[in-house]
Motif scaffolding. Structure first.
Motif, short mmCIF file in Angstrom:
data_model
loop_
_atom_site.label_atom_id
_atom_site.label_comp_id
_atom_site.label_asym_id
_atom_site.label_seq_id
_atom_site.Cartn_x
_atom_site.Cartn_y
_atom_site.Cartn_z
N LEU A 179 0.82 -1.20 0.00
CA LEU A 179 0.00 0.00 0.00
C LEU A 179 0.86 1.26 0.00
CD1 LEU A 179 -2.63 -1.26 2.59
CD2 LEU A 179 -2.98 -0.99 0.12
N VAL A 180 1.96 1.24 0.77
CA VAL A 180 2.85 2.40 0.81
C VAL A 180 3.46 2.64 -0.57
CG1 VAL A 180 5.03 3.28 1.74
CG2 VAL A 180 3.35 2.24 3.26
N ASN A 181 3.89 1.59 -1.22
CA ASN A 181 4.49 1.73 -2.55
C ASN A 181 3.48 2.29 -3.55
OD1 ASN A 181 6.98 0.77 -1.71
ND2 ASN A 181 6.49 -1.37 -2.23
N LEU A 182 2.25 1.82 -3.49
CA LEU A 182 1.23 2.32 -4.39
C LEU A 182 0.93 3.79 -4.12
CD1 LEU A 182 -1.24 -0.72 -4.44
CD2 LEU A 182 0.20 0.07 -6.31
N ALA A 183 0.82 4.14 -2.83
CA ALA A 183 0.53 5.54 -2.48
C ALA A 183 1.64 6.46 -2.98
CB ALA A 183 0.35 5.67 -0.98
N ARG A 184 2.90 6.08 -2.82
CA ARG A 184 4.03 6.89 -3.30
C ARG A 184 4.04 6.99 -4.82
NH1 ARG A 184 8.32 7.96 0.08
NH2 ARG A 184 8.12 7.18 2.20
N GLN A 185 3.78 5.83 -5.47
CA GLN A 185 3.87 5.81 -6.94
C GLN A 185 2.80 6.66 -7.59
OE1 GLN A 185 3.82 1.84 -8.53
NE2 GLN A 185 3.78 2.52 -10.66
N TYR A 186 1.59 6.70 -7.01
CA TYR A 186 0.48 7.39 -7.66
C TYR A 186 0.05 8.66 -6.93
CZ TYR A 186 0.17 3.11 -10.38
OH TYR A 186 0.46 2.05 -11.20
N GLY A 187 0.85 9.10 -5.97
CA GLY A 187 0.58 10.39 -5.32
C GLY A 187 -0.66 10.39 -4.46
#
Length: 314
Positions: A70-78
């Motif tokens: 979830l953290v990686n997705l949040a960072r990747q897509y702002g």
């Protein structure tokens, strides 16, 4: 090292838009479509919320995203979100509905009929688990590569399930076929002497190995007949236990007609047995107390020839 990793997870994402509202994580997601999007995971996911992240799980299956994902997705897509505890997760499920077993059996029976199986045979599928398709999707079934062993009637085939929103599923199925025969069964409990009405019987097909010889196969063999022994509901009708309805009942008072050339007398008697029209029946003449044998000719009417000898022992 673990503390450093956890601190990294708790740091805000660097690419967030200024003033973006905080996103709210959804711990449980039910997907109807065939794709997982960013906005399925968070409320207020931001301008890229419609981005497709992955294919949805198969109907009836689930997938889980843990905190690092979830953290990686949040960072990747702002996405304006960060974990609060480091143990956040999202469970993604896709509801499905089971293919009706009857449809699978009917299609399989049709395919096996082409290989020589009786079209009315019963199909056994031990251990069969119905595949799932998306809840609102139309589906199609196909049977591929069917083989039928003779004798033994064992079979094997591949079931192909095609539906919108999911890849084609193929399942190996195997089982055994059993021939069936027509049988008439009672729809309710029938007592001794009852006449079978149209609503008291129905025609079914049962496995041949479970049906005894001499059972009624057609409704016209049963309806209007009298049962000579009690029958339970769903029990078959043995033909030997059926007969024409009695017009004379046991122990009933009857009119005993004594026939002679140019003369006919009527006396009262008592029937000692039940009898259908045209059947012989012993009757006690209540005047003489003799027992004679006559022929039942109608409701509680028995004809006896003049001069008929009393039955021995009467």
């Amino acid at each position: 090292m673990r503390r450093r990793a956890l601190l990294a997870l708790l740091l805000p994402a660097p690419a967030l838009a200024q003033g973006a509202p905080p996103a709210l994580l959804r711990p449980t997601v039910l997907l109807e479509g065939e794709a997982l999007r960013l906005e399925d995971l968070w409320d207020h996911a931001g301008p890229r919320g419609g981005t497709v992240l992955a294919a949805a799980p198969l109907p009836g299956r689930r997938m889980i995203l843990e905190t690092p994902n979830l953290v990686n997705l949040a960072r990747q897509y702002g996405v304006n979100w960060r974990p609060m505890t480091g143990s956040e997760r999202v469970v993604i499920e896709r509801p499905g509905r089971a293919i009706p077993r009857a449809e699978v059996e009917a299609l399989l029976r049709e395919e096996l009929h082409r290989l020589g199986l009786d079209a009315d045979s019963e199909v056994e599928l031990p251990g069969f688990v119905a595949p799932l398709v998306p809840a609102a999707a139309m589906f199609q079934l196909a049977v591929e590569g069917a083989v039928l062993e003779q004798p033994g009637l064992r079979f094997a085939a591949t079931l192909a399930v095609m539906a919108e929103g999911m890849p084609t599923q193929r399942l190996r199925i195997a089982g055994r076929a059993a021939p069936t025969v027509p049988v008439v069964v009672a729809t309710r409990r029938l007592a001794l002497g009852e006449v079978v009405g149209p609503a008291d019987a129905r025609a079914v097909r049962l496995r041949a190995e479970r049906v005894r010889p001499g059972m009624a196969e057609r409704l016209d063999q049963v309806v209007g007949q009298e049962v000579r022994r009690p029958l339970a509901a769903e029990q078959g009708f043995p033909l030997v236990d059926l007969g024409p309805p009695s017009v004379v009942l046991k122990n009933a008072l009857v009119t005993l007609l004594l026939d002679a050339p140019g003369l006919q007398l009527a006396v009262q008697g008592r029937a000692l047995e039940a009898a259908a029209r045209g059947a012989a029946v012993p009757v006690m003449n209540l005047s003489s107390r003799n027992v004679v044998e006559g022929i039942a000719i109608g409701p509680n009417r028995v004809r006896v020839a003049m001069g008929a000898q009393p039955r021995q022992g009467s």
